[in-house]
Design an enzyme around this catalytic site. Structure first.
Site, PDB file in Angstrom:
ATOM      1  N   ARG A 105       0.828  -1.208   0.000  1.00 50.95           N
ATOM      2  CA  ARG A 105       0.000   0.000   0.000  1.00 50.95           C
ATOM      3  C   ARG A 105       0.863   1.259   0.000  1.00 50.95           C
ATOM      4  NH1 ARG A 105      -0.916   4.721   2.664  1.00 50.95           N
ATOM      5  NH2 ARG A 105      -0.540   3.652   4.650  1.00 50.95           N
ATOM      6  N   ASP A 106       1.447   1.582   1.117  1.00 52.08           N
ATOM      7  CA  ASP A 106       2.223   2.817   1.224  1.00 52.08           C
ATOM      8  C   ASP A 106       3.479   2.767   0.362  1.00 52.08           C
ATOM      9  OD1 ASP A 106       3.038   5.297   2.006  1.00 52.08           O
ATOM     10  OD2 ASP A 106       3.272   4.838   4.117  1.00 52.08           O
ATOM     11  N   HIS A 134       4.916   4.553  12.660  1.00 47.99           N
ATOM     12  CA  HIS A 134       5.112   4.441  11.213  1.00 47.99           C
ATOM     13  C   HIS A 134       6.071   5.554  10.794  1.00 47.99           C
ATOM     14  CE1 HIS A 134       3.449   3.936   6.983  1.00 47.99           C
ATOM     15  NE2 HIS A 134       3.949   5.158   6.909  1.00 47.99           N
ATOM     16  N   HIS A 149       8.841   7.327   8.038  1.00 46.75           N
ATOM     17  CA  HIS A 149       9.486   7.489   6.738  1.00 46.75           C
ATOM     18  C   HIS A 149      10.935   7.904   6.992  1.00 46.75           C
ATOM     19  CE1 HIS A 149       5.893   7.499   3.903  1.00 46.75           C
ATOM     20  NE2 HIS A 149       5.399   7.226   5.105  1.00 46.75           N
ATOM     21  N   CYS A 189       3.824   9.788   0.205  1.00 45.06           N
ATOM     22  CA  CYS A 189       2.406  10.151   0.254  1.00 45.06           C
ATOM     23  C   CYS A 189       2.094  11.154  -0.850  1.00 45.06           C
ATOM     24  CB  CYS A 189       2.061  10.754   1.620  1.00 45.06           C
ATOM     25  SG  CYS A 189       0.348  11.323   1.742  1.00 45.06           S
ATOM     26  N   ASN A 225       9.305   4.896   2.993  1.00 44.89           N
ATOM     27  CA  ASN A 225       9.215   4.347   4.342  1.00 44.89           C
ATOM     28  C   ASN A 225      10.564   3.791   4.757  1.00 44.89           C
ATOM     29  OD1 ASN A 225       6.061   3.995   5.026  1.00 44.89           O
ATOM     30  ND2 ASN A 225       6.388   3.660   2.846  1.00 44.89           N
TER      31      ASN A 225
END
Length: 310
Positions: A19-20, A211, A213, A244, A253
């Site tokens: 996803r990310d 989370h 980055h 993002c 990430n």
């Protein structure tokens, strides 16, 4: 006498690469390639996987096949498959596709929310009430993610009280697994420690996730200090992919394989096979057509060097 800090025996990692990791890539893997990546993640031993996002395909075209992916994937017992959802429609799509856990997200930054959604964080979370009702009626588990918890490209520093206000609203909806997200890599270790301790003290019933980055090369240091603050669940993305599309300056990430390598060198178990995780990263890099950013793939494992010296 000061009580010495005791490192945990185990830390849990969630793979968000599907996803990310992929949502900011210009080369979009095919459905078949995503399924191969998912199988590779599972075979490495990772037990929590964010498989995609139920968002409008025009907003995030990389996630356009999430419904098809969820219907086609081979689910393995003991593995948690979750997806990001923005609203009730997203929750319903996730449920229809067979997903049993969905993650709602909102920014802690008022400026970021106003710029992207023309609303405030509090109003956005209050608007998730219909999602919580649907989830309760249909046996769906909800978690939450609070983006820009440590800093915002529009606002700069985000006061702790803004994060706290969002958490209170999530908890009021019965959502008690929450991720504090460093969307644009602005967090530093002291800030992570202080915010982590503050949130754990204020909301002891919440299962906290962090989370990070790695925009400014502080993600691993931030994870270490988060562990010292008592947080033991972290997201990572294979090959260090990610970013993002709604936050200027958001880059990749922290690489899952770098986190695994660091933790294993520290004597902390993850239950994950590092070599298989590195293979997943190489496969992902091949599919998106650029090299992985992870240090452990570039430099190799410390364990291999130890063997050569011994």
């Amino acid at each position: 006498m000061t009580t010495p800090f005791t490192w945990p025996e185990r830390v849990t990692l969630c793979e968000v690469g599907l996803r990310d990791g992929l949502q900011n890539e210009s080369v979009i893997p095919t459905l078949e390639q995503k399924l191969r990546l998912l199988d590779s993640v599972v075979s490495s031993g990772i037990k929590i996987i964010e498989v995609g996002a139920f968002v409008h395909p025009k907003a995030v075209p990389q996630m356009a096949d999430t419904d098809a992916l969820c219907r086609a994937m081979n689910k393995v017992d003991g593995v948690e498959y979750r997806a990001l959802v923005p609203n009730l429609k997203g929750v319903q799509r996730a449920f229809d596709a067979g997903i049993t856990k969905a993650k709602l997200t909102v920014s802690a930054s008022e400026a970021h929310c106003l710029a992207n959604l023309n609303s405030t964080p509090g109003k956005i979370v209050d608007g998730f009430a219909d999602c919580a009702e649907f989830a309760a009626q249909n046996g769906l588990t909800l978690s939450g993610a609070i983006s820009t918890s440590f800093g915002c490209p529009f606002q700069g520093k985000v006061p702790v009280i803004q994060v706290e206000n969002v958490v209170q609203r999530f908890v009021a909806l019965g959502i008690t697994e929450l991720s504090l997200s460093d969307t644009t890599g602005m967090a530093n270790p002291r800030q992570v420690y202080e915010l982590g301790c503050a949130m754990r003290d204020k909301f002891p019933s919440v299962r906290w996730v962090m989370h990070f980055h790695n925009t400014r090369d502080m993600a691993l240091a931030n994870i270490v200090t988060a562990i010292q603050a008592g947080i033991h669940v972290f997201d990572g993305a294979f090959a260090g992919l990610g970013g993002c599309p709604f936050a200027p300056g958001a880059t990749g990430n922290v690489a899952t394989e770098d986190v695994i390598h660091m933790l294993h060198e520290m004597g902390i178990d993850t239950g994950i096979d590092l070599l298989k995780a590195m293979d997943t990263a190489r496969l992902a890099a091949k599919y998106v057509d650029h090299p992985p950013t992870s240090a452990v793939i570039t430099a190799g494992r410390c364990a291999d060097l130890h063997r050569r010296i011994d």
